[in-house]
Write an enzyme that holds these catalytic residues in place. Structure first.
Site, PDB file in Angstrom:
ATOM      1  N   GLU A   1      51.636  -9.539  62.969  1.00  0.00           N
ATOM      2  CA  GLU A   1      51.126  -9.029  61.682  1.00  0.00           C
ATOM      3  C   GLU A   1      51.364  -9.974  60.520  1.00  0.00           C
ATOM      4  OE1 GLU A   1      52.680  -7.372  63.993  1.00  0.00           O
ATOM      5  OE2 GLU A   1      51.560  -5.527  64.375  1.00  0.00           O
TER       6      GLU A   1
ATOM      7  N   GLU B   1      54.284  -2.006  69.695  1.00  0.00           N
ATOM      8  CA  GLU B   1      54.906  -0.861  69.014  1.00  0.00           C
ATOM      9  C   GLU B   1      54.729   0.416  69.840  1.00  0.00           C
ATOM     10  OE1 GLU B   1      52.882  -1.808  65.219  1.00  0.00           O
ATOM     11  OE2 GLU B   1      54.872  -1.632  64.320  1.00  0.00           O
TER      12      GLU B   1
END
Ligand code: NAI
Length: 697
Positions: free
Chosen positions: A125, A105
């Site tokens: 995640e 990210e």
């Protein structure tokens, strides 16, 4: 300092430096924002490179900060990414080795990304019941397209950088750099230093020829595959939002769903299991830097069901194994089974022929104890009889070299007694594998009174090497897992006596999420094994009440799948459990003999009685120090007994139900005249925790 700053000519290089994987902890995050500000303030700097020191670009969030205030301290990851994106000077991410979660990210907030080949790219995640919460769901589709991003985010699986770089139209990587990555990245940064406007991933558009149909298709497939896990579908919704929502609205939506997932019991359970796995290898009084013994040669005694599977673990890890048996035929049979197992894998394409041959070449056999004199670790897997174990350990004591670790795979016998058969009890330990030993992840490491700390440290490290979840247990009958399952089996028996059929019990716990109910499990493992254990166990504990139904079943010769008849009937070559009229008749007759009028028992009661029996015994095990932490018990049940992962294990589940509720329910069960009132006497630890308003995990 967890990120360093250097200037190479007119390029500033910020290097994430937070071993082992450059997790984005507070210091590292601050290092990045400070670096960006410093570079922007320095007239001599025209471009910025962010890279990672050592063996990772960044593995994502620093898991050591989870649940601590530092995790939320500003700048948080969103702030860092915004600072990077808004930098007036171009920022280039130089990616290598590992680029996952928050690391990916962060790189998506950079204006450019260059990569070394072979880097593992992932947003994992979902595996913790979450979704990428720092813009990943909105930015990844913008650079890789909807479908590829969807696959990466919903699966959580890593993909190699060069593969992603080869996709047509991809905008994730601006360049693949062979050779020196940093030099290549600096050269690239110089090339783009003057280009304006700065490209930002947020400005890209996501398009798809048939978005609605595609997203609906994904919803259907993912929904069907992730029944008990909410995160995958939420991942789908957030990725889909990248199509329909403006970037900032998409980020708000992502945040909202992320926070909601964080609070779900499933995510809590998955995170509990994730940390439980790591915590299991830490033993309170064995420091992490305890020196370990070298294990380069392993010997296994017994080439039966367990010996063969145990040997395969070491062969798979490239460690030579010698198997010892009493007779050549037994050796031949054992080796044939190992071959058959590997050949099955080769046929399925799971193992290459040359790997198979290489593994088999590491295997040797013997009938002579003298041939074990060089072994660093000897694991005994002979018949479950103390006398047999005694003769084996006495023989091993004669021949094993000094410092060799002598392990027993016993599932119920006293490891201290086994150790006492040798003159070196400090070198003796239990290594309790689960069947099939080459498949099941659990390894209970049984710590005897005299087991040396370095022996434990060695076996725990070896557990990792052979890809097991190793959990330490103290010595008691059944250790952690089987001691608890004994109570679960006793309850299952009482349920039959009170009115249930085996099928009803199995279905109820399978609906709860267990891989298999107790009766199907018994049929698979062989009911005769439990029968033999009960004969010994209940002779030692004559006051322990249990249902005789399982003994009656064995007296009928119904041992399970291997005799095509157990609690259920089986057809030759098939594993489908078919309810058996003969078994129901046996149970009904037994009920009559006991004078019990059957009653209808709800699925809820079945589940509570079975699961809370695990919880109560687990609490005793914890209190006695047989397990050093509640999460160890949960790891045993998640990896060895098919407890549903999304419930986090019996102890985590009890906490989620609320210990007060668990205790109240147990008190209610105590009043049942057909149950065993002493069975439901709450463990002192449970009572104490409820009084103090605390939890198990
Ligand atoms: P098994 O009966 O399949 O194999 C035992 C093997 O040991 C036989 O091949 C036998 O010839 C050999 N053996 C017996 N005495 C010997 C001696 N003195 N020297 C050399 N070899 C000898 O038994 P299994 O199921 O493999 O069990 C072995 C041990 O593993 C037992 O202690 C059992 O409690 C434990 N265990 C079994 C599990 C299971 O699911 N079967 C699970 C976990 C542990």
């Amino acid at each position: 300092m967890s990120a360093s700053y250097e200037v190479h000519g007119n390029v500033a290089v910020i290097t994430l430096n937070n071993p082992p994987v450059n997790g984005l902890g507070f210091e590292t995050r601050k290092g990045v924002t400070d670096g960006i500000e410093r570079a922007n303030a320095d007239a001599g700097v025209q471009a910025i490179v962010i890279t990672g020191a050592g063996k990772a670009f960044s593995g994502g969030a620093d898991i050591r900060e989870f649940g601590k205030p530092a995790a939320l301290a500003a700048p948080n990851l969103g702030d860092v990414i915004r600072t990077v994106e808004q930098s007036d000077k171009p920022v280039v991410a130089a990616i290598h080795t590992v680029c996952m979660g928050g690391g990916l990210e962060l790189s998506l907030g950079c204006h450019y990304r260059v990569t070394a080949p072979g880097a593992q790219i992932a947003l994992p995640e979902v595996k913790l019941g979450l979704l990428p919460g720092a813009g990943g769901t909105q930015r990844l589709p913008r650079v890789l397209g909807l479908e590829t991003a969807m696959n990466i985010i919903v699966s959580g699986e890593p993909v190699k950088s060069e593969l992603l770089a080869s996709l047509p139209g991809q905008k994730l990587f601006d360049k693949v750099i062979e050779g020196n990555l940093l030099e290549g990245a600096i050269a690239f940064a110089k090339e783009v230093a003057d280009k304006r406007p700065l490209p930002k991933v947020r400005d890209l558009k996501v398009s798809h020829p048939n978005p609605e149909a595609y997203v609906q298709f994904v919803r259907n497939t993912v929904g069907a595959m992730s029944k008990n896990f909410p995160a995958p579908l939420k991942c789908v919704e957030t990725v889909a939002a990248s199509l329909t929502k403006k970037f900032d609205d998409g980020i708000t939506f992502e945040r909202e769903l992320f926070v909601n997932l964080m609070l779900t019991p499933e995510s809590k359970a998955l995170r509990h299991a994730f940390f439980g796995e790591r915590a299991a290898s830490k033993i309170p009084d064995v420091p992490e830097d305890t020196p370990v013994r070298k294990i380069e040669k392993v010997a296994v005694i017994g080439a039966g069901t367990m010996g063969g599977g145990i040997s395969m673990n070491f062969l798979n890890a490239g460690i030579p194994v010698t198997i010892l048996e009493m007779k050549q035929e037994a050796l031949d049979r054992g080796i044939a089974t190992i071959r058959k197992n590997y050949e099955g894998q080769v046929k399925k394409g799971k193992l290459k022929q040359d790997k198979y041959e290489q593994r088999m070449s590491l295997l040797s056999t013997t009938l002579q104890y003298g041939d074990l004199k060089d072994a660093d670790l000897i694991i005994e897997a002979v018949f479950e009889e103390l006398g047999v174990k005694e003769s084996v350990f006495k023989a091993l004591d004669e021949v094993a070299k000094p410092g060799a670790i002598l392990a027993s795979n016993t599932s119920t016998l006293d490891v201290n007694k086994i150790a006492s058969f040798t003159k070196r009890p400090q070198d003796v330990v239990g290594m309790h594998f689960f069947s099939p030993a080459n498949v099941m992840k659990l390894l209970e490491v049984v710590r005897g009174e005299k087991t040396a700390k370095d022996v434990l440290a060695t076996v725990m490290q070896l557990g990792k090497k052979i890809k097991k979840t190793a959990v330490v247990s103290g010595v008691c009958d059944g250790f952690i897992g089987n001691r608890m399952i004994e109570q679960y089996s006793r309850q299952a028996g009482f349920l039959l006596e009170e009115g249930c059929t085996p099928e009803q019990v199995d279905k109820a716990v399978e609906k709860f999420g267990f891989a298999m109910g107790p009766f199907r499990m018994g049929d698979l493992a062989g009911n005769d094994i439990g029968w033999a254990i009960r004969k010994r166990r209940y002779q030692e504990k004559p006051n322990m009440r249990y249902s005789k139904t399982a003994d009656l079943l064995c007296e009928m010769g119904r041992y399970g799948q291997k005799t095509q008849a157990g609690w259920y009937d089986y057809q030759a070559g098939k594993r489908d459990a078919i309810p058996s009229a003969a078994v129901v008749e046996m149970i009904e007759k037994h009920r009559k003999d006991l004078g019990i009028t059957p009653r209808k028992i709800s699925d809820e009661e079945i589940v509570q009685r079975l699961v809370f029996s695990l919880v109560n015994e687990g609490a005793k095990i914890l209190d006695e120090g047989i397990a050093s932490k509640a999460s160890d018990i949960d790891m045993v049940y998640l990896t060895g007994y098919g407890f549903p992962l999304w419930r986090g294990g019996p102890m985590c589940y009890a906490d989620q139900v609320g210990l007060w509720n668990v205790l109240q329910t147990m008190k209610r069960f105590q009043k049942n005249p057909h149950d065993d009132a002493s069975f439901w006497e709450p463990a002192p630890l449970l009572k104490k925790l409820v009084e103090e308003g605390r939890s198990l995990t």
